[in-house]
Design an enzyme around this catalytic site. Structure first.
Site, PDB file in Angstrom:
ATOM      1  N   ARG A 163       4.416  90.419 -19.529  1.00  0.00           N
ATOM      2  CA  ARG A 163       5.034  91.173 -18.436  1.00  0.00           C
ATOM      3  C   ARG A 163       3.905  91.503 -17.460  1.00  0.00           C
ATOM      4  O   ARG A 163       2.748  91.614 -17.849  1.00  0.00           O
ATOM      5  CB  ARG A 163       5.677  92.466 -18.942  1.00  0.00           C
TER       6      ARG A 163
ATOM      7  N   LYS B  71       6.438  97.223 -23.532  1.00  0.00           N
ATOM      8  CA  LYS B  71       7.782  97.786 -23.379  1.00  0.00           C
ATOM      9  C   LYS B  71       8.497  97.898 -24.717  1.00  0.00           C
ATOM     10  O   LYS B  71       9.258  98.835 -24.953  1.00  0.00           O
ATOM     11  CB  LYS B  71       8.586  96.901 -22.420  1.00  0.00           C
TER      12      LYS B  71
ATOM     13  N   HIS C 275       8.300  88.643 -13.063  1.00  0.00           N
ATOM     14  CA  HIS C 275       8.819  88.234 -14.373  1.00  0.00           C
ATOM     15  C   HIS C 275       8.848  86.721 -14.536  1.00  0.00           C
ATOM     16  O   HIS C 275       9.005  86.212 -15.661  1.00  0.00           O
ATOM     17  CB  HIS C 275      10.234  88.797 -14.547  1.00  0.00           C
TER      18      HIS C 275
ATOM     19  N   ARG D   3       6.509  85.137 -17.200  1.00  0.00           N
ATOM     20  CA  ARG D   3       6.970  85.355 -18.583  1.00  0.00           C
ATOM     21  C   ARG D   3       8.145  84.433 -18.923  1.00  0.00           C
ATOM     22  O   ARG D   3       8.147  83.767 -19.952  1.00  0.00           O
ATOM     23  CB  ARG D   3       7.362  86.819 -18.744  1.00  0.00           C
TER      24      ARG D   3
ATOM     25  N   HIS E 267       9.271  89.665 -27.846  1.00  0.00           N
ATOM     26  CA  HIS E 267      10.689  90.038 -27.841  1.00  0.00           C
ATOM     27  C   HIS E 267      11.107  90.508 -29.236  1.00  0.00           C
ATOM     28  O   HIS E 267      10.777  89.871 -30.231  1.00  0.00           O
ATOM     29  CB  HIS E 267      11.562  88.839 -27.436  1.00  0.00           C
TER      30      HIS E 267
ATOM     31  N   TYR F 238      16.771  81.734 -22.668  1.00  0.00           N
ATOM     32  CA  TYR F 238      15.756  80.803 -22.156  1.00  0.00           C
ATOM     33  C   TYR F 238      15.940  79.418 -22.775  1.00  0.00           C
ATOM     34  O   TYR F 238      15.833  78.394 -22.087  1.00  0.00           O
ATOM     35  CB  TYR F 238      14.350  81.317 -22.485  1.00  0.00           C
TER      36      TYR F 238
END
Length: 318
Positions: free
Chosen positions: A158, A185, A266, A269, A292, A301
């Site tokens: 990120r 995050k 973003h 990423r 993630h 993705y």
């Protein structure tokens, strides 16, 4: 008796601090920003914003939907309103039927397709690096900018993770580079995890080679890895902002002849995740790099990467 009351007040204040500290500063700021908009809506319509009622919150969500707000925005505002209530010691039932059924109705009527920002794929990444190298700018700026983009892409970072890197987070080893990500995050308690970036066969686009060059050229031995420039492109001690990363991406996309409209910070990423999926990387391997916690986004993705690869139309011969 007065001593007990004083102690309870102190405990209440301490509890409030704990609740606030359970979220990152950026997250709390976002919650407050969202709640401010809700407060304006309530004020304009004679409603009480704190504590509020599920029916009022439902009306607010309907109001947002009439303003063409995305479904993701509605869901985020609902979370923010609920969190601010908890932080202030109030209860709000965000799962109340008047809220949930309204959201379901909005989703059916308006749809919930998200207009995601485009990923920077390998071909675009190379164009960006090439155009940076070709710029008639001081070497120190070119090395910094290319390193930011290569590290951001290769580590699936990120943008705030990129700028939060410190010199002490880097560990160059024979195989490449280990980066200790102290907080992200999805790691709000600062447990940290390590990303490993191997050397690339093509040194021109290798993030490890580029970062080594940046460290040597900038003579950074402590503190932030990526820093702001002051007048005359002199390197400062101040950490680069995450917004600058997004601006750099857009700037170099334009210079490379790529419309930057649908790209953001973003995009590095998502570009890594999509490119890795296109190359056949396993879901768990992608998640190990990006950090993630849920498979939902990673599978999106992978689905995007396989749109043409597993397309049934490929079986039809015309």
């Amino acid at each position: 008796m007065n001593e007990i009351i004083t102690d309870i007040k102190a405990l209440q204040e301490e509890t409030l601090l704990n609740l606030q500290s359970s979220k990152s500063n950026n997250t709390v700021r976002a919650y407050k920003s969202d709640f401010k908009d809700f407060g304006i809506f309530c004020s304009q319509n004679g409603f009480k914003s704190l504590p509020s009622d599920p029916k009022i919150v439902s009306l607010y969500l309907t109001y947002l939907s009439t303003k063409e707000a995305k479904m993701s925005t509605l869901k985020r505002r609902l979370v923010s309103i609920g969190v601010i209530h908890r932080l202030k010691g109030y209860y709000l039932d965000t799962k109340h039927p008047s809220i949930i059924e309204n959201i379901m109705g909005i989703k059916r009527r308006k749809g919930s397709i998200q207009n995601s920002k485009k990923p920077i794929l390998i071909s675009s990444l190379k164009k960006i690096i090439n155009v940076i190298d070709e710029q008639n700018k001081k070497e120190i700026k070119k090395i910094r900018d290319r390193t930011i983009i290569l590290i951001g892409f290769s580590g699936g970072f990120r943008r705030n993770e990129i700028v939060s890197l410190n010199y002490d987070d880097l560990d160059f080893v024979p195989e490449g580079l280990k980066i200790n990500l102290r907080r992200s995050k999805t790691d709000q308690f600062g447990e940290g995890f390590t990303k490993a970036l191997p050397y690339f066969d093509n040194s021109k686009y290798c993030p490890v080679v580029s970062l080594k060059k940046w460290i040597e050229f900038s003579k950074i031995t402590s503190g932030p890895v990526f820093r702001r420039f002051v007048k005359g492109l002199n390197l400062s001690e101040k950490r680069l902002t995450d917004q600058t990363v997004a601006l750099l991406i857009k700037e170099y996309l334009q210079l490379a002849g790529i419309d930057s409209k649908n790209y953001s910070g973003h995009s590095l990423r998502s570009g890594f995740a999509t490119s890795a999926a296109e190359s056949g990387a396993e879901e768990r391997s992608i998640m190990a790099m990006t950090g993630h916690k849920s498979t939902e986004m990673v599978r999106r993705y992978i689905k995007e990467a396989n749109l043409f690869k597993n397309n049934a139309l490929n079986k039809i011969k015309i």
